[in-house]
Design a protein around this motif. Structure first.
Motif, PDB file in Angstrom:
ATOM      1  N   SER A  11       0.851  -1.190   0.000  1.00  0.00           N
ATOM      2  CA  SER A  11       0.000   0.000   0.000  1.00  0.00           C
ATOM      3  C   SER A  11       0.885   1.238   0.000  1.00  0.00           C
ATOM      4  CB  SER A  11      -0.906   0.013   1.239  1.00  0.00           C
ATOM      5  OG  SER A  11      -1.779  -1.096   1.247  1.00  0.00           O
ATOM      6  N   ILE A  13       0.890   5.119   0.424  1.00  0.00           N
ATOM      7  CA  ILE A  13       0.036   6.169   0.980  1.00  0.00           C
ATOM      8  C   ILE A  13       0.605   7.531   0.601  1.00  0.00           C
ATOM      9  CG2 ILE A  13      -0.910   7.170   3.088  1.00  0.00           C
ATOM     10  CD1 ILE A  13      -0.722   4.374   4.313  1.00  0.00           C
ATOM     11  N   PRO A  15      -0.110  11.449   1.055  1.00  0.00           N
ATOM     12  CA  PRO A  15      -0.829  12.628   1.549  1.00  0.00           C
ATOM     13  C   PRO A  15      -0.599  13.788   0.586  1.00  0.00           C
ATOM     14  CG  PRO A  15       1.212  12.352   2.758  1.00  0.00           C
ATOM     15  CD  PRO A  15       1.135  11.189   1.793  1.00  0.00           C
ATOM     16  N   ILE A  44      -3.130   4.815  -2.191  1.00  0.00           N
ATOM     17  CA  ILE A  44      -4.157   5.518  -1.410  1.00  0.00           C
ATOM     18  C   ILE A  44      -3.743   6.983  -1.326  1.00  0.00           C
ATOM     19  CG2 ILE A  44      -5.380   5.674   0.784  1.00  0.00           C
ATOM     20  CD1 ILE A  44      -4.604   2.720   1.250  1.00  0.00           C
ATOM     21  N   VAL A  46      -4.668  10.735  -0.065  1.00  0.00           N
ATOM     22  CA  VAL A  46      -5.505  11.458   0.888  1.00  0.00           C
ATOM     23  C   VAL A  46      -5.296  12.946   0.651  1.00  0.00           C
ATOM     24  CG1 VAL A  46      -6.136  11.804   3.295  1.00  0.00           C
ATOM     25  CG2 VAL A  46      -5.249   9.574   2.545  1.00  0.00           C
ATOM     26  N   TYR A  72      -9.123   7.067  -3.485  1.00  0.00           N
ATOM     27  CA  TYR A  72      -9.046   8.509  -3.233  1.00  0.00           C
ATOM     28  C   TYR A  72      -9.891   8.864  -2.026  1.00  0.00           C
ATOM     29  CZ  TYR A  72      -9.684  13.541  -3.809  1.00  0.00           C
ATOM     30  OH  TYR A  72      -9.734  14.907  -3.583  1.00  0.00           O
ATOM     31  N   ARG A  73      -9.268   9.549  -1.072  1.00  0.00           N
ATOM     32  CA  ARG A  73      -9.970  10.036   0.109  1.00  0.00           C
ATOM     33  C   ARG A  73      -9.716  11.532   0.251  1.00  0.00           C
ATOM     34  NH1 ARG A  73     -11.520   5.772  -0.842  1.00  0.00           N
ATOM     35  NH2 ARG A  73     -11.681   3.907   0.480  1.00  0.00           N
ATOM     36  N   LEU A  85      -2.021  10.896   6.908  1.00  0.00           N
ATOM     37  CA  LEU A  85      -1.407   9.581   7.035  1.00  0.00           C
ATOM     38  C   LEU A  85      -2.249   8.647   7.897  1.00  0.00           C
ATOM     39  CD1 LEU A  85       2.345  10.605   7.402  1.00  0.00           C
ATOM     40  CD2 LEU A  85       1.225   9.580   5.418  1.00  0.00           C
ATOM     41  N   THR A  87      -5.446   8.583   8.032  1.00  0.00           N
ATOM     42  CA  THR A  87      -6.507   8.101   7.147  1.00  0.00           C
ATOM     43  C   THR A  87      -5.974   7.031   6.205  1.00  0.00           C
ATOM     44  OG1 THR A  87      -7.689  10.218   7.240  1.00  0.00           O
ATOM     45  CG2 THR A  87      -8.161   8.783   5.362  1.00  0.00           C
ATOM     46  N   GLY A  88      -4.812   7.279   5.600  1.00  0.00           N
ATOM     47  CA  GLY A  88      -4.244   6.312   4.677  1.00  0.00           C
ATOM     48  C   GLY A  88      -3.882   5.005   5.343  1.00  0.00           C
ATOM     49  N   GLU A  91      -6.968   2.954   5.989  1.00  0.00           N
ATOM     50  CA  GLU A  91      -7.594   2.394   4.793  1.00  0.00           C
ATOM     51  C   GLU A  91      -6.741   1.315   4.121  1.00  0.00           C
ATOM     52  OE1 GLU A  91     -10.581   3.180   3.468  1.00  0.00           O
ATOM     53  OE2 GLU A  91     -11.051   4.586   5.077  1.00  0.00           O
ATOM     54  N   ALA A  92      -5.468   1.212   4.462  1.00  0.00           N
ATOM     55  CA  ALA A  92      -4.555   0.303   3.762  1.00  0.00           C
ATOM     56  C   ALA A  92      -4.945  -1.156   3.977  1.00  0.00           C
ATOM     57  CB  ALA A  92      -3.130   0.539   4.241  1.00  0.00           C
TER      58      ALA A  92
END
Length: 243
Positions: A11, A13, A15, A44, A46, A72-73, A85, A87-88, A91-92
């Motif tokens: 994953s 991530i 930001p 991912i 964010v 996408y968030r 981070l 959030t990522g 979600e990972a």
């Protein structure tokens, strides 16, 4: 016959805050990387309530590149890199995850450099150090590099690690371990917090490898400043002594 081993997933991530000018470039680099060890990618992004065209740039990229799996968030209120981070990380779904800034300071081709200790069965966490030598390194700010090294030394004193670059963006974690941490810092305090808390995980194996660094000037969009340095000192003391 034994069942085939399912591919492992990394994953990535990202930001993003006001990175509309470069987000497509870094995604091109991420897409181009061929991961070793049979790893597949999960990206991912964010968006931390950017004020420029970051969202439009990401959405256009996703439409034009459906072969790159992107989640996408978006934060409706700007909260800081650490919050993005969080959030990522939440979600990972990969076996491992790595942090990638949305600018062009770090080279995604070096994901494989960080993955090698993992593939050898040696590491749960791998930091990419800008100060270990042997890699291209843009010459920029003397006091910025001194500050980084001083903060790393202070963090080492509290964590009993011997890292050379605690503030590096490139941190690769085994997902289940980092998701098991309670992370609080919403800005650049994420770096010392996650380092100090990771150092306390029983039997965790932390490695460090040399990476390249193509730093930006403040005119080119660099965001971290001296206030973040003082916050890092506060976080080192807070999480080093009281967490």
């Amino acid at each position: 016959m034994s069942a085939p081993v399912p591919p492992r997933k990394l994953s990535i991530i990202i930001p993003a805050y006001n990175e509309g000018a470069t987000i497509h470039l870094i995604l091109d680099q991420v897409k181009a990387v061929e991961l070793i060890g049979g790893f597949t990618k999960e990206v991912i992004i964010v968006n931390d309530c950017s004020r420029d065209n970051t969202e439009q740039a990401i959405q256009q990229y996703m439409v034009a590149n459906p072969d790159l799996p992107i989640q996408y968030r978006k934060h409706e209120v700007n909260q800081g890199k650490g919050a993005a981070l969080h959030t990522g990380i939440r979600e990972a779904t990969g076996d491992y995850l790595i942090i990638q800034d949305a600018d062009l300071e770090y080279d995604p081709e070096e994901y494989n450099v960080l993955l090698r200790p993992v593939l050898r069965g040696m590491a749960d966490v791998v930091y990419g150090s800008r100060f270990m030598g042997g890699k291209p390194h843009r010459i920029l700010f003397f006091w910025h590099s001194i500050g980084n090294k001083w903060l790393t030394s202070l963090c080492n004193a509290f964590s009993n690690l011997n890292l050379t670059d605690m503030e590096t963006c490139y941190k690769l974690f085994r997902r289940d371990i980092v998701q098991g941490l309670t992370l609080e810092e919403k800005r650049f305090g994420f770096e010392p917090e996650v380092t100090l808390k990771m150092a306390r995980v029983p039997n965790v194996r932390i490695y460090e490898v040399g990476i390249s660094y193509y730093g930006r000037t403040y005119a080119e969009g660099k965001k971290i400043g001296w206030r973040d340095g003082f916050r890092a000192i506060y976080c080192i003391v807070k999480y080093g002594l009281f967490s």
